[in-house]
Design an enzyme around this catalytic site. Structure first.
Site, short mmCIF file in Angstrom:
data_model
loop_
_atom_site.label_atom_id
_atom_site.label_comp_id
_atom_site.label_asym_id
_atom_site.label_seq_id
_atom_site.Cartn_x
_atom_site.Cartn_y
_atom_site.Cartn_z
CG HIS A 194 66.00 49.72 16.65
ND1 HIS A 194 65.09 48.70 16.84
CD2 HIS A 194 65.58 50.39 15.55
CE1 HIS A 194 64.17 48.75 15.89
NE2 HIS A 194 64.45 49.76 15.09
CB CYS A 209 61.60 45.84 21.57
SG CYS A 209 63.34 45.94 21.19
#
Length: 253
Positions: free
Chosen positions: A161, A246
């Site tokens: 990501h 996250c």
């Protein structure tokens, strides 16, 4: 008081997806303890945590940030580029709606993971090329533009990501471990960090930065810059390409 959505790890955590690193054994019991320490750190620094119901059948469910992107009073519910992660979004949507946020959705054929989105003021960087596609970014831009946001697509090929590669300091400086950043010049201000995990910070307020214990040299550097690192051990989540960002959705309005 700011709040954060969190979700307890699944007993199947060790089965989580791995894309850019080698799989190594995960200690599920240790992961639960580390998750609780992460939650405790948020609460100790003035954050209210809201626990999204666990989703034991989804090994990656603990990485709740990927389920949405929040800007202003609007929560855009993600449609993950990994099919097996899409069931994670429903309970997270209910949780953020209960906090008073308006809801919109990424729809097919768009895909987007929340971990691909980095917000700095009114600029929203969207990682393009992994779990988030062009159509997902187009829908994000369409939803956030009326709120004053400028969405900028940036390439992501070297990591899972965008926020696996970069996050930002309170002054807006983007930080990252340069070998894993596709294009440092995509950001208005970029500072290289000495460790991969040093790329990841959560802004707790004032000068406090939540970061991983696996980046001691980066913590020293940030201290020299006048920040106060708040260090947590998240080793079991790092084995699954997770980082401090996250594990929560920060709600700051």
């Amino acid at each position: 008081m700011p709040s954060a959505l969190v979700r307890r790890p699944s007993p199947r955590l060790s089965e989580g997806l791995v894309t850019h690193i080698e799989r190594t054994p995960v200690d599920a019991d240790l992961a639960v303890r580390q998750w609780q320490q992460y939650v405790d750190a948020l609460e100790a620094h003035g954050w209210t945590t809201v626990e999204v119901p666990a989703i034991d059948e989804c090994p990656d469910g603990v990485f709740v940030e990927d389920t949405m992107v929040v800007y202003g009073d609007l929560a855009m519910i993600a449609r993950s580029g990994a099919d097996e992660r899409r069931p994670e979004a429903a309970e997270a949507e209910r949780a953020v709606a209960a906090q008073g946020y308006r809801i919109t959705h990424i729809t097919e054929p768009g895909t987007l993971d929340g971990g691909d989105i980095l917000k700095i003021g009114s600029t929203v960087y969207a990682g393009q090329g992994g779990r988030t596609n062009d159509e997902g970014i187009r829908q994000l831009r369409q939803a956030f533009a009326p709120l004053g946001a400028e969405v900028r697509a940036v390439p992501v090929q070297k990591v899972l990501h965008l926020k696996s590669a970069v996050t930002a300091l309170p002054d807006g400086t983007v930080i990252g471990y340069e070998p894993l950043v596709d294009d440092p010049q995509a950001f208005e201000s970029f500072r290289p960090m000495p460790e991969e995990a040093g790329s990841h910070v959560v802004l707790l307020g004032e000068d406090r930065l939540l970061m991983a214990a696996s980046a001691p040299e980066s913590a020293k550097l940030l201290e020299q810059l006048g920040y106060t690192p708040v260090v947590v051990d998240i080793s079991e989540f790092e084995k699954l390409e997770g980082c401090v960002t996250c594990l929560s959705v920060r709600l700051r309005r």
